[in-house]
Motif scaffolding. Structure first.
Motif, PDB file in Angstrom:
ATOM      1  N   PRO A 151       0.741  -1.199   0.076  1.00  0.00           N
ATOM      2  CA  PRO A 151       0.081  -0.051  -0.008  1.00  0.00           C
ATOM      3  C   PRO A 151       0.896   1.425  -0.069  1.00  0.00           C
ATOM      4  O   PRO A 151       1.966   1.344   0.606  1.00  0.00           O
ATOM      5  N   VAL A 152       0.578   2.205  -0.845  1.00  0.00           N
ATOM      6  CA  VAL A 152       1.128   3.376  -0.882  1.00  0.00           C
ATOM      7  C   VAL A 152       0.552   4.537  -0.132  1.00  0.00           C
ATOM      8  O   VAL A 152      -0.694   4.615  -0.329  1.00  0.00           O
ATOM      9  N   TYR A 153       1.192   5.326   0.801  1.00  0.00           N
ATOM     10  CA  TYR A 153       0.247   6.248   1.695  1.00  0.00           C
ATOM     11  C   TYR A 153       1.142   7.626   1.551  1.00  0.00           C
ATOM     12  O   TYR A 153       2.302   7.774   1.059  1.00  0.00           O
ATOM     13  N   VAL A 154       0.407   8.648   2.186  1.00  0.00           N
ATOM     14  CA  VAL A 154       1.224   9.980   2.276  1.00  0.00           C
ATOM     15  C   VAL A 154       1.579  10.121   3.831  1.00  0.00           C
ATOM     16  O   VAL A 154       0.618   9.843   4.861  1.00  0.00           O
ATOM     17  N   ARG A 155       2.786  10.404   4.072  1.00  0.00           N
ATOM     18  CA  ARG A 155       3.371  10.448   5.285  1.00  0.00           C
ATOM     19  C   ARG A 155       2.452  11.770   6.121  1.00  0.00           C
ATOM     20  O   ARG A 155       2.316  12.604   5.411  1.00  0.00           O
ATOM     21  N   PRO A 156       2.330  11.433   7.383  1.00  0.00           N
ATOM     22  CA  PRO A 156       1.278  12.512   7.933  1.00  0.00           C
ATOM     23  C   PRO A 156       2.290  13.670   8.292  1.00  0.00           C
ATOM     24  O   PRO A 156       1.712  14.858   8.311  1.00  0.00           O
ATOM     25  N   ASP A 157       3.435  13.599   8.436  1.00  0.00           N
ATOM     26  CA  ASP A 157       4.181  14.801   8.482  1.00  0.00           C
ATOM     27  C   ASP A 157       4.330  15.500   7.117  1.00  0.00           C
ATOM     28  O   ASP A 157       5.156  16.712   6.937  1.00  0.00           O
ATOM     29  N   ASP A 158       3.872  15.068   6.115  1.00  0.00           N
ATOM     30  CA  ASP A 158       3.781  15.688   4.794  1.00  0.00           C
ATOM     31  C   ASP A 158       2.659  16.829   4.415  1.00  0.00           C
ATOM     32  O   ASP A 158       2.290  17.060   3.555  1.00  0.00           O
ATOM     33  N   SER A 159       2.209  17.473   5.603  1.00  0.00           N
ATOM     34  CA  SER A 159       1.055  18.555   5.415  1.00  0.00           C
ATOM     35  C   SER A 159       1.884  19.577   5.265  1.00  0.00           C
ATOM     36  O   SER A 159       3.068  19.826   5.792  1.00  0.00           O
TER      37      SER A 159
END
Ligand code: ADP
Length: 211
Positions: A151-159
Motif C-alpha cells: 500500500p502507498v500512503y502519504v506521510r502524516p508529516d507531509d502536511s
C-alpha cells in the motif's frame, strides 16, 4: 565507505540513499525511518517521539545520538553505511565524530519552492519504502506500489504546515552543518534539483575517488 547524506527535506536523500546503498553494498540508516517504525509499532520510543515527528520538530539530541550509536555497532554497519537524516544539529555532529570516522558528507541542495512542490505530493510504499509523487512520478495503479504491490500512503508529516516547519528547522538547526563539514574537508556539493538519475551521476563523480 562511511557517508552522510545532508540536505533539506525533499532534497532526495532517501531516494538516492536506496540507490547508492545497493551500488556500494552498504546499509542506509535513516533516523526518520527508525522513528516512523517505532511510532507504527507503538513502542516506548514511538510514544515518546510521535508528536515531535508529527509537528516536524527535532527529536532531542541525546535520544537520537544514543539510537544511532547503538545502530552503528551492528554487524552490517562495520564496512560502511549511509546516514540519511543524521546528524541534524551541531551537537549531534560533534557526538558522532567522537565515535566514527567519516569518508564524505554529500550535501544535497535544492530551493525551498521545489521542496514544497515535491513534498506536498509525495507518496511512500508502506512495505518497501519506494517513493512516488502524485503528479511527477505516480505509481501505475493509484495506492499500489509498482515494485512490491504494497500500500502507498502519504506521510502524516507531509502536511503543508509540517513541511514549512521542517524547512524552517532545517535552515536554522541543520544548515550550519555545511560549514562544520566543509571545515573538515569532507563536503561534496550536489545539485539535487533535477532527476534522481542526474543526482546519482553527480554523487558517483563526487565519490569516485573514494571507491
Ligand atoms: P525529512 O528529511 O523528509 O524531513 P526524515 O524521514 O529524515 O524526514 O525525518 C522525519 C522526522 O524524524 C523529522 O522531522 C524529525 O522529527 C525526526 N528526525 C529524524 N532524524 C532526526 C535527527 N537526526 N534528529 C532529530 N530528529 C530527527
Amino acid at each position: 565507505m562511511k557517508l552522510i547524506f545532508l540536505g533539506p527535506p525533499g532534497a532526495g536523500k532517501g531516494t538516492l540513499a536506496v540507490i547508492v546503498s545497493k551500488e556500494y553494498g552498504i546499509p542506509q540508516i535513516s533516523t526518520g525511518d527508525i522513528f516512523r517504525d517505532a511510532i507504527k509499532r507503538e513502542t516506548e520510543l514511538g510514544k515518546k517521539v510521535k508528536e515531535i515527528v508529527g509537528r516536524g520538530d527535532l527529536v532531542p539530541d541525546e535520544l537520537t545520538v544514543s539510537l544511532v550509536r547503538e545502530r552503528l555497532t551492528q554487524a552490517d554497519a562495520q564496512k560502511g553505511y549511509i546516514l540519511d537524516g543524521f546528524p541534524r544539529t551541531i551537537p549531534q555532529a560533534e557526538a558522532l565524530e567522537k565515535f566514527q570516522k567519516l569518508d564524505a558528507v554529500v550535501n544535497f541542495s535544492i530551493s525551498d519552492e521545489q521542496v514544497v512542490k515535491r513534498l506536498s505530493g509525495r507518496e511512500i510504499c508502506k512495505s518497501c519504502g519506494a517513493i512516488y509523487h502524485v503528479t511527477n512520478m505516480p505509481s501505475k495503479v493509484k495506492g499500489v506500489c509498482d515494485k512490491c504491490g504494497g500500500p502507498v500512503y502519504v506521510r502524516p508529516d507531509d502536511s503543508l504546515e509540517s513541511i514549512t516547519n521542517r524547512l524552517d528547522v532545517y535552515r536554522k538547526q541543520t544548515e550550519p552543518l555545511i560549514g562544520f563539514y566543509r571545515g573538515r574537508a569532507l563536503l561534496k556539493d550536489i545539485d539535487s534539483s533535477k532527476s534522481p538519475e542526474d543526482t546519482q551521476d553527480q554523487i558517483k563523480k563526487a565519490l569516485g575517488s573514494l571507491k
